[in-house]
Design a protein around this motif. Structure first.
Motif, short mmCIF file in Angstrom:
data_model
loop_
_atom_site.label_atom_id
_atom_site.label_comp_id
_atom_site.label_asym_id
_atom_site.label_seq_id
_atom_site.Cartn_x
_atom_site.Cartn_y
_atom_site.Cartn_z
N SER A 1 1.37 4.48 -3.00
CA SER A 1 1.15 5.88 -2.59
C SER A 1 -0.19 6.10 -1.91
O SER A 1 -0.74 7.20 -1.94
N ILE A 2 -0.71 5.05 -1.28
CA ILE A 2 -1.91 5.21 -0.46
C ILE A 2 -1.51 5.89 0.83
O ILE A 2 -0.46 5.58 1.40
N SER B 1 -3.17 3.06 4.74
CA SER B 1 -2.40 1.83 4.48
C SER B 1 -2.36 0.95 5.73
O SER B 1 -2.57 -0.27 5.67
N PHE C 1 0.84 -1.22 0.00
CA PHE C 1 0.00 0.00 0.00
C PHE C 1 0.87 1.26 0.00
O PHE C 1 0.55 2.24 -0.67
#
Length: 425
Positions: free
Chosen positions: A16-17, A22, A12
């Protein structure tokens, strides 16, 4: 379950969450892969936030923003400049010294970057300093906001590991001063070597007039820290005192803040608080599941075989935390890693307070190292330059802090002498 959680969290991150999301999604996967009821998620989200010391976080954030809006930070800058601004490179040293003073109240590096940088980055640029150097020095100096007390990451470490917040605060004083004076020495050397800052003393007030103009602002850290160590109020209560004092001085004495500005300050503080609390809540679920799976014990056994003594263990931890700090936000790193690493550190005979200072100083470096250096983004926003332009002048500053970190790591007295003196140990 634990492998799935850790691997999914890293995936995650790579996508780039947002960090908090994440961690939360990884926790949900952990619950789904176990025989736990989904009620555990709600219970642990609440339990992670239902801790009295966390009350200090929104108030210290608000106090820092009130100081900026109320003119307190500007007066601190003038006083710091009156002390060190007269020598060559004095304006650069003023930047560091002001951050040290401001840090004694704000507890946040980002708040310190905006409050001090908005004044001193343009001032250094007008005096001929390269803008990338001015911005990188401001970003590096602002990390003192989480090392010198009061400090929001120290509160998070204390809550996560059940360590005394007061002991952590006082343990951060000497390490913070060491880093601050080391940065000032480098700033002076840089200015001398490059022929900068020869006219930094222009427009500088002498010490006494600057003190008279700023004494109410300077009294603020004295009240906060004196009250904590004098036993008048707890660190959590001190955060409320800081807000009341900053609001009263900024609105009714300096009269630089009106109701409309106060509303904007509240809005900005609520957003900053919500971000941190959301990370803490999700990390609480994540830590609960890892603890339930026995990860701390497995990690301890593995590290005990990997490292033979405290010297090599601390070296390995410093390298690992430096890398972690580059990719994971400081608050998330502390609430996830501190409960896992502290039991192992204690097996090697390392004091919990000393280890907390090491963690916080190390992770503070993540605030000035890409790709997630929040101080760098704040300084770039103020200076209106790209992140790439900060890299070259930033490298020596990171090296200076790393050298200080090694001293702090291997000389426990840097952290513990003042603590032991204050608590009679």
């Amino acid at each position: 379950m634990s492998q799935l959680m850790i691997v999914s969290m890293l995936v995650f991150f790579g996508l780039s969450i947002p960090i908090a999301v994440s961690i939360g999604l990884s926790s949900l996967l952990g619950v789904a892969s176990s025989n736990l009821t989904w009620l555990v998620v709600a219970q642990q989200l609440f339990a992670a936030l239902d801790k009295y010391p966390l009350v200090a976080i929104p108030f210290f954030i608000l106090a820092g923003n009130l100081m900026e809006a109320g003119g307190i930070s500007a007066r601190m800058v003038d006083f710091a400049k009156s002390l060190v601004g007269g020598m060559q490179g004095g304006l650069a040293c003023t930047c560091v010294l002001t951050c040290m003073i401001f840090s004694a109240v704000a507890g946040s590096s980002v708040a310190t970057t905006f409050a001090v940088g908005a004044i001193l980055i343009p001032a250094m640029a007008r005096h001929g300093y390269p803008v990338p150097f001015a911005a990188s020095l401001q970003a590096a100096s602002a990390e003192l906001g989480v090392i010198l007390p009061p400090s929001i990451p120290m509160i998070l470490y204390a809550v996560s590991t059940e360590t005394s917040t007061g002991e952590l605060f006082i343990a951060g004083v000497i390490p913070g001063l060491l880093i601050g004076f080391a940065l000032m020495a480098y700033a002076w050397f840089y200015a001398r070597r490059n022929g900068l800052g020869k006219h930094d003393g222009e427009g500088r007030l002498s010490v006494w007039p600057a003190f008279k103009r700023a004494w109410l602002a300077l009294l603020m850290p004295v009240i906060i820290l004196g009250g904590i160590y004098g036993g008048i109020f707890t660190p959590t209560e001190a955060s409320v005192v800081a807000v009341v004092y900053a609001l009263f001085v900024g609105m009714f004495i300096y009269r630089q803040m009106n109701v409309k500005q106060f509303s904007r300050v509240l809005h900005r503080s609520v957003i900053s608080t919500a971000v941190i609390m959301f990370i803490i809540a999700n990390a609480g679920v994540f830590s609960f599941l890892l603890n339930r799976a026995g990860v701390p014990d497995m990690l301890g056994a593995w590290l005990s075989t990997l490292f033979s003594d405290s010297f090599t263990f601390l070296l390995g931890i410093n390298v690992a935390l430096f890398v972690v700090g580059m990719f994971i936000e400081t608050s998330a790193s502390i609430v996830v890693l501190a409960p896992l690493l502290l039991p192992v550190a204690m097996q090697f005979g390392i004091d919990p307070v000393h280890f907390g200072v090491i963690m916080i100083v190390n992770l503070a470096l993540g605030m000035i190292t890409p790709p997630l250096g929040v101080n760098l983004f704040a300084a770039c926003a103020i200076a209106k330059i790209s992140l790439e332009r900060l890299m070259k002048p930033l490298v020596p500053l990171v090296i200076v802090v790393l050298l200080c970190l090694m001293v702090i790591t291997y000389i426990p007295g840097m952290s513990l002498w003042l603590r032991d003196l204050a608590y009679g140990r």
